[in-house]
Write an enzyme that holds these catalytic residues in place. Structure first.
Site, PDB file in Angstrom:
ATOM      1  N   GLU B 203       0.919  -1.081   0.228  1.00 25.77           N
ATOM      2  CA  GLU B 203       0.061   0.028  -0.074  1.00 25.77           C
ATOM      3  C   GLU B 203       0.886   1.140  -0.227  1.00 25.77           C
ATOM      4  OE1 GLU B 203      -2.197  -0.969   3.577  1.00 25.77           O
ATOM      5  OE2 GLU B 203      -1.029   0.163   4.575  1.00 25.77           O
ATOM      6  N   HIS B 242      -4.356   2.993   8.376  1.00 19.75           N
ATOM      7  CA  HIS B 242      -3.142   2.586   8.686  1.00 19.75           C
ATOM      8  C   HIS B 242      -2.105   3.566   9.195  1.00 19.75           C
ATOM      9  CE1 HIS B 242      -3.300  -1.701   6.830  1.00 19.75           C
ATOM     10  NE2 HIS B 242      -3.859  -1.796   8.065  1.00 19.75           N
TER      11      HIS B 242
END
Lengths: 335, 279
Positions: B203, B242
């Site tokens: 990511e 996150h």
């Protein structure tokens, strides 16, 4: 948590970095001489948006900003200077140690700058005089000690994810931070409750990020939620947000998330992508149903995992579309 | 890691700890002991509980530990495991300050303990053992190694690849600094005779994906890699859930990762669902 400029500067002075004399105000001030009048907003590029004014007529400048809907204004002495440079500190993800970054050109967009000097300074030893000398030579300035140590301390002692001075003014009487950008680690705020109290800030971190489109996005887990956003874009839609319900979300949390996303006036429909592990599909379904009547926008739910059948029953009982496969859900939503 | 790996659960009496201890036991994981300060002498799902790791190790041999302790106390639990000489510590806990993570990860590394996580779903060797919180329905024994920065997205991809099955699946965690990097896992998969192909789920933020690409380019990784990167539509300097999914100073953008992979011939799936076609 991103700090306002005046909050960042307050921290700067606490760690020994010099800032211009100034006053934070919501109304007129008694000021003589030239001042820099700056809107206190969290978004960047204030200069380009006309939210920073250098003027002798301070109160007119404040009035203009207030007309723009600005609440808080920082009025500072104008600091004459020869040069502007850039210094920042953050945690280096590769080495797991703090890193100090400097550029000879202040006021720049650091992302696009090739002229940067980066130096990892391990926590085990902290900032040493030879680190400071290296930066002083690169930047061709003297007296950087307080700046480097101060920024470093913001990372290590105050848990700043990023502490940036852009620009740092080089004046005949030393280095002065003309702007501040400080982002504190949300996860470390519990260690700094006194500071938050002093700043008058309370903060409850939420994953919600607003974007420009009209398709509301909700998922469980950051990766899956991002992937859903990306998928919507790839299939021709435009995501309106990122909203991760988090691990093990209960019905109440899901209701809150759906209502929050649904309350964005731009949102025309909502896609919810859930892969239940710790999160239970029946809980998710109950939360969606509770929010559904209030939100009153089409909702497309991909729902698999723990207690899946129960979840499907609840949603279908209220006429909400449920899917096994995220691709089908997104395609139907964008139809 | 296999069915004989003996596991200690730190924070076993908490809600998450006890729930997942039950799930791990039913998957066949050898959970031999648990730790919860103040709860020594009790039992959770028949597993004996101790006040400290030291006490647990007097009675049991342990190969790995899994930490469910809440964020404010998780660092203490990890140091305790390292000091007791446990060689593998999986930290599931999310929201530990990054400076604290950096310190404990370094401390563990210097003492020869491997940390996985924090903020991670753990590790599964399908049909052997689970040291983590992954929903087991997604996994089947097979030949694909999966390394991921995500939780639910990993389950999604594992299920998509279920007909091929997985050798080992490791969630390295979504924090900016993690105990075991993506590069290290890819290297281990490359050496692992059970693994034929590698799936990387990355990511935005950080440069681990770029470094995997570099290793592939330099010929250090022989096996085929298929990658998916989440966050192509994420704006700069905004944290996407996150703690580690954030781009500062232009480092670790979607574009940077994709172009690094393309240069090396690593196949990039545009959606998680495309991984199956590419593999």
């Amino acid at each position: 948590m991103k700090l306002y400029e005046f909050e960042g500067k307050y921290l700067f002075s606490r760690v020994g970095i010099k800032v211009p004399k100034g006053v934070l105000t919501t109304g007129h001030v008694d000021w003589k001489g030239t001042a820099v009048v700056k809107a206190q907003v969290l978004e960047g590029s204030r200069g380009k948006r006309g939210l920073v004014k250098v003027t002798d007529d301070v109160n007119s400048a404040i009035d203009e900003l207030k007309k723009e809907g600005i609440e808080k204004v920082l009025v500072e002495e104008f600091v004459p200077h020869d040069r502007e440079i850039y210094v920042s500190a953050l945690m280096d993800r590769d080495t797991g140690e703090p890193m100090v970054i400097a550029s000879r050109h202040g006021g720049i967009d650091v992302e696009s700058s090739k002229d940067l000097y980066k130096r990892v300074i391990p926590m085990e030893r902290g900032v040493m005089p030879y680190d400071v000398i290296a930066f002083e030579k690169y930047l061709e300035v003297k007296g950087l000690d307080a700046v480097i140590k101060g920024l470093y301390s913001l990372v290590v002692d105050y848990d700043a994810e990023l502490a940036e001075i852009n620009p740092l003014a080089v004046t005949s009487s030393g280095l002065v931070a003309l702007d501040s950008k400080v982002i504190l680690d949300d996860n470390a705020l519990y260690k700094h409750e006194d500071l938050l109290k002093e700043l008058g800030r309370s903060y409850s971190p939420d994953s919600y990020v607003e974007l420009e489109g009209d398709v509301g996005i909700i998922g469980n887990g950051a990766g899956l939620t991002m992937a859903t956003m990306d998928l919507v874009k790839l299939l021709g839609g435009n995501p309106a947000d990122f909203m991760d319900v988090g691990g093990g979300a209960d019905a109440e949390r899901v209701r809150y998330c759906v209502e929050k996303v649904g309350s964005n006036p731009r949102v025309k429909k909502i896609i919810i992508n859930i892969y239940g592990g710790i999160t239970r599909c029946d809980d998710v379904a109950r939360g969606i149903v509770e929010a559904y009547s209030k939100v009153n926008k089409p909702i497309f739910v991909r729902l698999v995992g723990t207690n899946e059948e129960e979840g499907w029953k609840i949603l279908q009982g209220h006429g909400i579309k449920v899917y096994n496969n995220a691709l089908d859900a997104v395609r139907d939503a964008l139809r | 890691m296999d069915r004989n790996t003996r596991v200690l659960v730190q924070g076993i009496t908490g809600k998450e700890g006890s729930f997942h201890t039950g799930l791990m036991l039913s998957y066949g994981t050898k959970v031999v002991a648990g730790v919860s300060p103040g709860k020594g002498g009790s039992q959770v799902h028949g597993v004996p509980v101790y006040d400290t790791v030291e006490e647990a190790l007097k009675e049991h041999e342990v190969d790995a530990s899994i930490v469910f302790v809440p964020a404010r106390f998780a660092v203490n639990a990890a140091y305790e495991a390292v000091d007791s000489g446990i060689r593998l510590v999986v930290v599931v806990t999310e929201h530990i300050p990054v400076v604290d993570v950096a310190r404990v990860v370094k401390y563990a590394r210097e003492r020869g303990t491997r940390v996985i996580g924090p903020n991670c779903p753990g590790v599964i060797v399908p049909e052997e053992t689970l040291i983590g919180i992954m929903p087991t329905r997604a996994f089947r024994r097979g030949k694909i190694g999966i390394v991921s920065r995500s939780g639910t997205l990993t389950y999604e991809v594992a299920e998509i690849l279920k007909e091929y099955g997985q050798s080992t699946v490791i969630g390295i965690g979504g924090d900016p600094i993690v105990g075991t990097t993506m590069q290290e896992v890819v290297e281990m998969f490359d050496r692992d005779p059970e693994t034929e192909k590698i799936v990387v789920i990355g990511e935005i933020g950080g440069t681990m994906e770029e470094q995997v690409a570099k290793m592939k380019k330099e010929g250090k990784i022989k096996k085929e890699i298929v990658a998916y990167i989440a966050g192509s539509t994420a704006p700069r300097e905004k944290r996407m859930g996150h703690a580690g999914a954030v781009v500062y100073m232009g480092m670790g953008t979607y574009e940077s990762k994709v172009s690094a992979f393309k240069e090396t011939g690593i196949k990039i799936a545009k959606t998680p669902y495309e991984i199956k076609d590419l593999i």
